[in-house]
Scaffold this motif. Structure first.
Motif, PDB file in Angstrom:
ATOM      1  N   ASN A 121       0.842  -1.194   0.000  1.00  0.00           N
ATOM      2  CA  ASN A 121       0.000   0.000   0.000  1.00  0.00           C
ATOM      3  C   ASN A 121       0.881   1.249   0.000  1.00  0.00           C
ATOM      4  O   ASN A 121       1.550   1.550   0.976  1.00  0.00           O
ATOM      5  CB  ASN A 121      -0.916  -0.012   1.240  1.00  0.00           C
ATOM      6  CG  ASN A 121      -1.901   1.136   1.222  1.00  0.00           C
ATOM      7  OD1 ASN A 121      -2.098   1.761   0.197  1.00  0.00           O
ATOM      8  ND2 ASN A 121      -2.505   1.413   2.362  1.00  0.00           N
ATOM      9  N   ASN A 122       0.879   1.979  -1.094  1.00  0.00           N
ATOM     10  CA  ASN A 122       1.822   3.094  -1.262  1.00  0.00           C
ATOM     11  C   ASN A 122       1.618   4.220  -0.254  1.00  0.00           C
ATOM     12  O   ASN A 122       2.555   4.946   0.069  1.00  0.00           O
ATOM     13  CB  ASN A 122       1.718   3.659  -2.684  1.00  0.00           C
ATOM     14  CG  ASN A 122       2.175   2.653  -3.722  1.00  0.00           C
ATOM     15  OD1 ASN A 122       3.043   1.841  -3.449  1.00  0.00           O
ATOM     16  ND2 ASN A 122       1.583   2.696  -4.896  1.00  0.00           N
ATOM     17  N   ASP A 123       0.406   4.400   0.214  1.00  0.00           N
ATOM     18  CA  ASP A 123       0.113   5.519   1.105  1.00  0.00           C
ATOM     19  C   ASP A 123       0.417   5.215   2.567  1.00  0.00           C
ATOM     20  O   ASP A 123       0.241   6.064   3.431  1.00  0.00           O
ATOM     21  CB  ASP A 123      -1.359   5.927   0.970  1.00  0.00           C
ATOM     22  CG  ASP A 123      -1.657   6.525  -0.384  1.00  0.00           C
ATOM     23  OD1 ASP A 123      -0.733   7.082  -0.980  1.00  0.00           O
ATOM     24  OD2 ASP A 123      -2.807   6.416  -0.849  1.00  0.00           O
ATOM     25  N   GLY A 124       0.850   4.003   2.876  1.00  0.00           N
ATOM     26  CA  GLY A 124       1.075   3.638   4.261  1.00  0.00           C
ATOM     27  C   GLY A 124      -0.214   3.204   4.937  1.00  0.00           C
ATOM     28  O   GLY A 124      -1.312   3.406   4.423  1.00  0.00           O
ATOM     29  N   ILE A 125      -0.080   2.612   6.090  1.00  0.00           N
ATOM     30  CA  ILE A 125      -1.235   2.115   6.824  1.00  0.00           C
ATOM     31  C   ILE A 125      -1.514   3.062   7.996  1.00  0.00           C
ATOM     32  O   ILE A 125      -0.595   3.577   8.628  1.00  0.00           O
ATOM     33  CB  ILE A 125      -0.987   0.669   7.290  1.00  0.00           C
ATOM     34  CG1 ILE A 125      -2.289  -0.059   7.576  1.00  0.00           C
ATOM     35  CG2 ILE A 125      -0.041   0.618   8.463  1.00  0.00           C
ATOM     36  CD1 ILE A 125      -2.128  -1.562   7.694  1.00  0.00           C
ATOM     37  N   PHE A 126      -2.781   3.322   8.257  1.00  0.00           N
ATOM     38  CA  PHE A 126      -3.194   4.285   9.267  1.00  0.00           C
ATOM     39  C   PHE A 126      -4.027   3.524  10.293  1.00  0.00           C
ATOM     40  O   PHE A 126      -5.189   3.188  10.049  1.00  0.00           O
ATOM     41  CB  PHE A 126      -4.011   5.393   8.598  1.00  0.00           C
ATOM     42  CG  PHE A 126      -4.233   6.623   9.443  1.00  0.00           C
ATOM     43  CD1 PHE A 126      -3.466   7.764   9.248  1.00  0.00           C
ATOM     44  CD2 PHE A 126      -5.224   6.659  10.415  1.00  0.00           C
ATOM     45  CE1 PHE A 126      -3.691   8.914   9.997  1.00  0.00           C
ATOM     46  CE2 PHE A 126      -5.455   7.792  11.168  1.00  0.00           C
ATOM     47  CZ  PHE A 126      -4.677   8.926  10.966  1.00  0.00           C
ATOM     48  N   ARG A 127      -3.424   3.227  11.449  1.00  0.00           N
ATOM     49  CA  ARG A 127      -4.070   2.409  12.478  1.00  0.00           C
ATOM     50  C   ARG A 127      -4.799   3.295  13.482  1.00  0.00           C
ATOM     51  O   ARG A 127      -4.204   4.212  14.050  1.00  0.00           O
ATOM     52  CB  ARG A 127      -3.026   1.547  13.183  1.00  0.00           C
ATOM     53  CG  ARG A 127      -2.365   0.526  12.274  1.00  0.00           C
ATOM     54  CD  ARG A 127      -1.014   0.075  12.793  1.00  0.00           C
ATOM     55  NE  ARG A 127      -0.052   1.182  12.825  1.00  0.00           N
ATOM     56  CZ  ARG A 127       1.245   1.038  13.093  1.00  0.00           C
ATOM     57  NH1 ARG A 127       1.728  -0.149  13.382  1.00  0.00           N
ATOM     58  NH2 ARG A 127       2.047   2.085  13.097  1.00  0.00           N
ATOM     59  N   ILE A 128      -6.086   3.005  13.676  1.00  0.00           N
ATOM     60  CA  ILE A 128      -6.933   3.822  14.547  1.00  0.00           C
ATOM     61  C   ILE A 128      -7.344   2.995  15.760  1.00  0.00           C
ATOM     62  O   ILE A 128      -8.002   1.953  15.621  1.00  0.00           O
ATOM     63  CB  ILE A 128      -8.170   4.330  13.791  1.00  0.00           C
ATOM     64  CG1 ILE A 128      -7.733   5.170  12.591  1.00  0.00           C
ATOM     65  CG2 ILE A 128      -9.076   5.139  14.723  1.00  0.00           C
ATOM     66  CD1 ILE A 128      -8.852   5.522  11.631  1.00  0.00           C
ATOM     67  N   ALA A 129      -6.947   3.438  16.930  1.00  0.00           N
ATOM     68  CA  ALA A 129      -7.297   2.742  18.165  1.00  0.00           C
ATOM     69  C   ALA A 129      -8.741   3.038  18.543  1.00  0.00           C
ATOM     70  O   ALA A 129      -9.241   4.145  18.356  1.00  0.00           O
ATOM     71  CB  ALA A 129      -6.370   3.178  19.291  1.00  0.00           C
ATOM     72  N   SER A 130      -9.412   2.034  19.081  1.00  0.00           N
ATOM     73  CA  SER A 130     -10.768   2.224  19.605  1.00  0.00           C
ATOM     74  C   SER A 130     -10.695   3.182  20.784  1.00  0.00           C
ATOM     75  O   SER A 130     -10.068   2.892  21.805  1.00  0.00           O
ATOM     76  CB  SER A 130     -11.346   0.875  20.047  1.00  0.00           C
ATOM     77  OG  SER A 130     -12.568   1.049  20.718  1.00  0.00           O
ATOM     78  N   GLY A 131     -11.330   4.347  20.613  1.00  0.00           N
ATOM     79  CA  GLY A 131     -11.160   5.413  21.589  1.00  0.00           C
ATOM     80  C   GLY A 131     -12.279   5.532  22.600  1.00  0.00           C
ATOM     81  O   GLY A 131     -13.095   4.620  22.781  1.00  0.00           O
TER      82      GLY A 131
END
Length: 510
Positions: free
Chosen positions: A220-230
């Protein structure tokens, strides 16, 4: 204050609002309003997916690969930037492998959270990601942590992102998709303090670290964006623990969930509500500003360089279901009250665009504060849809600083700020100003200096109606829709804007 006007030979006392002067300027440091603030959320809940977005390839309703063509067109015109799926609470019971491969061989499951209905998994990962490509929207996959394993989770990432040569990539190719999809946004679980596992913040922070460690970018060229359950609303301890205990190299975003509702146990009708219920709902909606300020202060303490985004991936109005509908399906109508919630909330997000980088309205079709409602072959656009379409001029525009003192909306001795405003300048140099008057009775007058914008004129669009409870129905789908706004007077370099009660206005410099 009160004034006197002459009508047919007599003086009549009327309510006249004091004028509010608004100053708009460039901020000290440039801030871009991310288009992803205008994201949406579609869960396997009620009639959001099935009998909503997805009617199947064999349906008589015009469709593309089973997704309604009229909804595709509506969402494209909305410029929907991202779409979150498959939940919600459903995400942490969803096993992605059940939703790929030949549809007639997919196992069924019981949707334990939403109505106990049987899910046939006919709308799965391929259907969702292909739909996002059609919409020109980025997918946001909320993946299972609550009832899954690290192995299942990381195989999902591999299936979606790995180009070729791996077991999951080859399985994807066998299932008809040669190239990987571009999926940047991944939610590592959902509401882990509740339906995601009733975890403590400390326990979830460790679980998150484990899962995030094994998430690989692949191709994935744009990188991975990990979102924690907030956090849930004002659970500031939750945000504190995540920011303190999760290393920065493992996290790109922290979520926040907050809904608007009547402040007592009975959420009330989505249509037949009193002014007391309206006032209460708007009070909870406006608390979004305080929530963002307080959660941001915690994030600033651990992330002073602002590298981690605040992601409000569930927001909107939540009321009792419409009479005669399944209580587990969360189907409600959408009135001018919802337009007020949408307008004020989006203004709040815009004004906090330095930290808020994504948000997701709950939900897209037939659930909670939906932008689209369907009934058989019929489809309608809600007041919320119209507000979000009016506001899409702010997407990826430069935030402008707005300074003013709002007049008050007073009800039974309590008061709220009546006026909400945000402003931006796009790449073509056009200034857009979005204004909301939540007052149920009074118009308010806004004064703007044209010299600040280098313009001689504003044009505008307004969304309002005769009654606060007005909404669109399948019999009258255009009762509430945007119209040209004409209540603008230009005098000596000043623009005077008259905002009617419960109205949303978007202005553009000319």
């Amino acid at each position: 204050m009160k004034g006197l006007i002459w009508i047919i030979g007599v003086f009549v006392s009327v309510e006249v609002s004091a004028q509010t002067t608004v100053a708009i300027s460039e901020p000290f440091e440039p801030v871009t309003i991310s288009k992803h603030i205008y994201g949406h959320f579609s869960e396997h809940l009620g009639r959001c997916i099935y009998d909503g977005l997805y009617v199947g390839e064999e349906s008589k309703i015009p469709n593309k690969d089973g997704v309604r063509a009229d909804i595709i067109k509506a969402l494209q015109e909305l410029k929907i930037p991202n779409l979150r799926w498959p939940g919600g609470c459903f995400a942490d019971t969803y096993h992605w492998k059940d939703g790929v491969g030949p549809k007639d061989k997919r196992p069924t499951m019981v949707n334990r959270w939403w109505g106990g209905v049987t899910e046939d998994n006919s709308f799965g990962t391929h259907d969702f990601l292909n739909l996002c490509e059609t919409l020109g929207a980025e997918p946001y996959l909320a993946a299972n942590v609550g009832s899954s394993t690290v192995k299942e989770f990381t195989e999902y990432v591999e299936y979606v992102l790995h180009k070729s040569g791996s077991p999951m990539a080859e399985w994807r190719r066998q299932n008809g998709r040669e190239e990987p999809w571009k999926v940047k946004y991944w939610g590592v679980g959902n509401e882990m303090w509740g339906c995601g596992g009733n975890m403590t913040a400390e326990h979830y922070a460790n679980v998150y670290r484990q899962y995030a460690t094994f998430m690989t970018d692949w191709s994935n060229n744009d990188g991975i964006f990990r979102i924690a359950s907030g956090a849930n609303v004002d659970d500031y301890h939750w945000t504190e623990v995540l920011m303190r205990d999760i290393p920065k190299h493992l996290i790109e975003g922290v979520a926040l969930h907050s809904y608007s509702f009547v402040e007592w146990n009975d959420k009330g009708s989505s249509v037949d509500y009193s002014e007391e219920e309206y006032f209460s709902t708007m009070r909870t909606a406006l608390k979004m500003d305080t929530l963002i300020v307080n959660h941001t202060a915690i994030m600033d303490k651990y992330d002073p360089d602002n590298t981690i985004a605040l992601v409000v991936d569930e927001w909107g109005g939540w009321y009792d279901v419409m009479e005669g509908t399944n209580p587990g399906f969360l189907y409600q109508q959408n009135t001018l009250r919802d337009a007020m919630i949408a307008g004020t909330t989006l203004n709040i997000f815009n004004n906090h665009a330095d930290r808020v980088k994504m948000a997701n309205l709950a939900q897209t079709v037939n659930v909670l504060q939906a932008v689209v409602l369907t009934e058989g072959e019929k489809m309608l656009l809600t007041p919320t849809y119209h507000v979000m379409k009016m506001y899409n001029v702010h997407q990826d525009a430069a935030l402008l600083t707005v300074s003013f003192t709002s007049p008050k909306y007073v009800f039974q001795g309590s008061e709220l700020p009546a006026i909400s405003i945000s402003a931006s300048k796009n790449k073509q140099g056009k200034v857009h100003i979005s204004l909301v008057n939540i007052d149920a009775h009074k118009e308010h007058v806004i004064n703007l200096s044209l010299e600040e914008f280098g313009t001689k004129q504003f044009t505008g669009t307004i969304l309002t109606s005769d009654d606060l409870q007005d909404h669109n129905t399948f019999e009258n789908p255009d009762r509430v829709k945007p119209k040209a706004f004409s209540k603008i007077k230009i005098k000596k370099g000043q623009a005077e804007i008259v905002l009617p009660p419960f109205s949303v206005v978007v202005l553009q410099s000319e």
